[in-house]
Design a protein around this motif. Structure first.
Motif, PDB file in Angstrom:
ATOM      1  N   ASP A 273      46.510  29.956  39.508  1.00 39.19           N
ATOM      2  CA  ASP A 273      45.165  30.546  39.450  1.00 39.19           C
ATOM      3  C   ASP A 273      44.723  30.834  38.019  1.00 39.19           C
ATOM      4  O   ASP A 273      43.552  30.660  37.676  1.00 39.19           O
ATOM      5  CB  ASP A 273      45.119  31.828  40.282  1.00 39.19           C
ATOM      6  CG  ASP A 273      45.097  31.544  41.779  1.00 39.19           C
ATOM      7  OD1 ASP A 273      44.754  30.410  42.153  1.00 39.19           O
ATOM      8  OD2 ASP A 273      45.426  32.441  42.564  1.00 39.19           O
TER       9      ASP A 273
ATOM     10  N   THR B 147      41.462  29.112  36.094  1.00 38.65           N
ATOM     11  CA  THR B 147      40.335  29.998  35.795  1.00 38.65           C
ATOM     12  C   THR B 147      40.172  30.293  34.303  1.00 38.65           C
ATOM     13  O   THR B 147      39.127  29.995  33.724  1.00 38.65           O
ATOM     14  CB  THR B 147      40.468  31.320  36.577  1.00 38.65           C
ATOM     15  OG1 THR B 147      41.757  31.914  36.327  1.00 38.65           O
ATOM     16  CG2 THR B 147      40.319  31.084  38.076  1.00 38.65           C
TER      17      THR B 147
ATOM     18  N   TYR C 146      41.246  39.422  43.349  1.00 35.76           N
ATOM     19  CA  TYR C 146      41.086  38.526  44.494  1.00 35.76           C
ATOM     20  C   TYR C 146      40.346  39.249  45.623  1.00 35.76           C
ATOM     21  O   TYR C 146      40.477  40.468  45.794  1.00 35.76           O
ATOM     22  CB  TYR C 146      42.450  38.092  45.039  1.00 35.76           C
ATOM     23  CG  TYR C 146      43.287  37.265  44.095  1.00 35.76           C
ATOM     24  CD1 TYR C 146      43.305  35.869  44.194  1.00 35.76           C
ATOM     25  CD2 TYR C 146      44.076  37.864  43.127  1.00 35.76           C
ATOM     26  CE1 TYR C 146      44.093  35.111  43.348  1.00 35.76           C
ATOM     27  CE2 TYR C 146      44.861  37.104  42.275  1.00 35.76           C
ATOM     28  CZ  TYR C 146      44.861  35.726  42.393  1.00 35.76           C
ATOM     29  OH  TYR C 146      45.645  34.981  41.542  1.00 35.76           O
TER      30      TYR C 146
ATOM     31  N   THR D 153      44.798  25.037  43.528  1.00 33.22           N
ATOM     32  CA  THR D 153      43.814  26.113  43.564  1.00 33.22           C
ATOM     33  C   THR D 153      42.442  25.632  44.018  1.00 33.22           C
ATOM     34  O   THR D 153      41.782  26.281  44.847  1.00 33.22           O
ATOM     35  CB  THR D 153      43.705  26.766  42.172  1.00 33.22           C
ATOM     36  OG1 THR D 153      44.975  27.340  41.826  1.00 33.22           O
ATOM     37  CG2 THR D 153      42.662  27.871  42.166  1.00 33.22           C
TER      38      THR D 153
ATOM     39  N   PRO E 155      40.271  34.052  43.779  1.00 33.71           N
ATOM     40  CA  PRO E 155      39.825  34.768  42.580  1.00 33.71           C
ATOM     41  C   PRO E 155      38.318  34.970  42.602  1.00 33.71           C
ATOM     42  O   PRO E 155      37.580  34.163  43.166  1.00 33.71           O
ATOM     43  CB  PRO E 155      40.238  33.834  41.430  1.00 33.71           C
ATOM     44  CG  PRO E 155      41.296  32.952  42.004  1.00 33.71           C
ATOM     45  CD  PRO E 155      40.945  32.783  43.449  1.00 33.71           C
TER      46      PRO E 155
END
Length: 307
Positions: free
Chosen positions: A101, A105, A165, A224, A241
């Motif tokens: 993640d 991100t 999250y 992801t 997320p």
């Protein structure tokens, strides 16, 4: 005093990176016999077996210690060569473990802050944030984004902030499973999207809401972006997320199972405790990018700890 020769440490690295004595010999442009003799000399000096003669060859517990030493020496040599401006000097590669993640991100923003003059190369290894420190201990990587706050022996640690999250599902999924609104009783029967079998986010959320263990249908999607796609297409519910579910929540395509309930996973940066200009550059880039991207609090104010 234990003292390994530089060529011996390079040989051990080659064996572990290539998997066999023959492949290491080819990479080093020496004979397999020479490789074997160097490793035997190291084991005699250490008084312990350093390598398991398996396929591929792996390090023993003692070999892991020497492996880490060899990796550190190679990085220090690369840093020195860069500072001296030596033409044709071997470029150091920083092996770093990052959870999926973070990689999807904010971590690429950190790499964008690293100088692009060709003096630094990175090898990113993807691993769950709860399991990444094992690669630090083994010497396979030099730094890690991890959920572990306690520094690994020989490393320093800096808090980065927290990934946030939300447990979400598609609007169609919610209408099908919760036509009268969310309830813990019905929740137990709904399908779940998991990242992989190391992923504990969904299990922990489910247990917190229902006081029972997750046992229903589970889909495992170890990517992801595709994980998010699976949730949006209604295969199941999952934790995403903020950056991946925000637009869907605003448009109504996604719905929170428990509105306003945020799961925060604190993240930390652990790195080898050596004087390395390359590691310093990467550390500064990571901490700067994390400060902008992750949720910050008084408990995650950057401060260094070491072991």
């Amino acid at each position: 005093m234990l003292a390994f020769q530089t060529e011996q440490l390079r040989t051990l690295l080659a064996v572990l990176e290539h998997g066999t004595f023959d492949a290491a010999a080819s990479a080093l442009h020496v004979t397999a016999s020479a490789v074997s003799q160097r490793i035997k000399a190291m084991e005699q000096a250490a008084g312990q077996v350093l390598l398991q003669r398996s396929t591929p060859i792996t390090a023993t517990a003692a070999g892991t210690v020497v492996h880490r030493l060899a990796r550190q020496l190679r990085q220090l040599e690369a840093d020195a060569a860069a500072e001296l401006g030596l033409a044709g000097a071997a470029q150091g590669t920083l092996a770093v473990v990052v959870n999926a993640d973070s990689l999807a991100t904010w971590f690429m923003d950190a790499l964008a802050l690293v100088p692009r003059d060709g003096s630094l190369a990175c090898e990113i290894v993807r691993e769950d944030e709860h399991h990444s420190v094992a690669l630090l201990r083994s010497g396979e990587v030099m730094a890690a984004v991890t959920a572990m706050a306690v520094p690994v022996q020989g490393c320093t640690v800096v808090p980065l902030g927290a990934m946030e999250y939300r447990a979400v599902a598609s609007a169609g999924f919610m209408a099908r499973w919760f036509p009268r609104g969310f309830s813990a009783e019905i929740f137990a029967a709904t399908p779940t999207v998991q990242f992989d079998r190391h992923d504990t986010l969904q299990n922990n959320f489910f247990s917190a809401v229902t006081n029972t263990e997750l046992r229903g249908v589970q889909h495992f999607i170890p990517d992801t972006i595709q994980f998010a796609a699976a949730v949006k297409q209604g295969l199941g519910w999952g934790l995403m997320p903020e950056t991946h579910c925000g637009d869907g929540l605003r448009s109504g395509d996604l719905v929170e199972l428990v509105p306003g309930r945020i799961t925060r996973i604190p993240l930390f940066w652990q790195r080898w405790k050596i004087q390395s200009a390359a590691l310093d550059l990467l550390t500064n880039a990571v901490t700067n990018a994390a400060t902008k991207a992750l949720a910050q609090s008084n408990t995650t104010t950057p401060r260094r700890m070491s072991a």
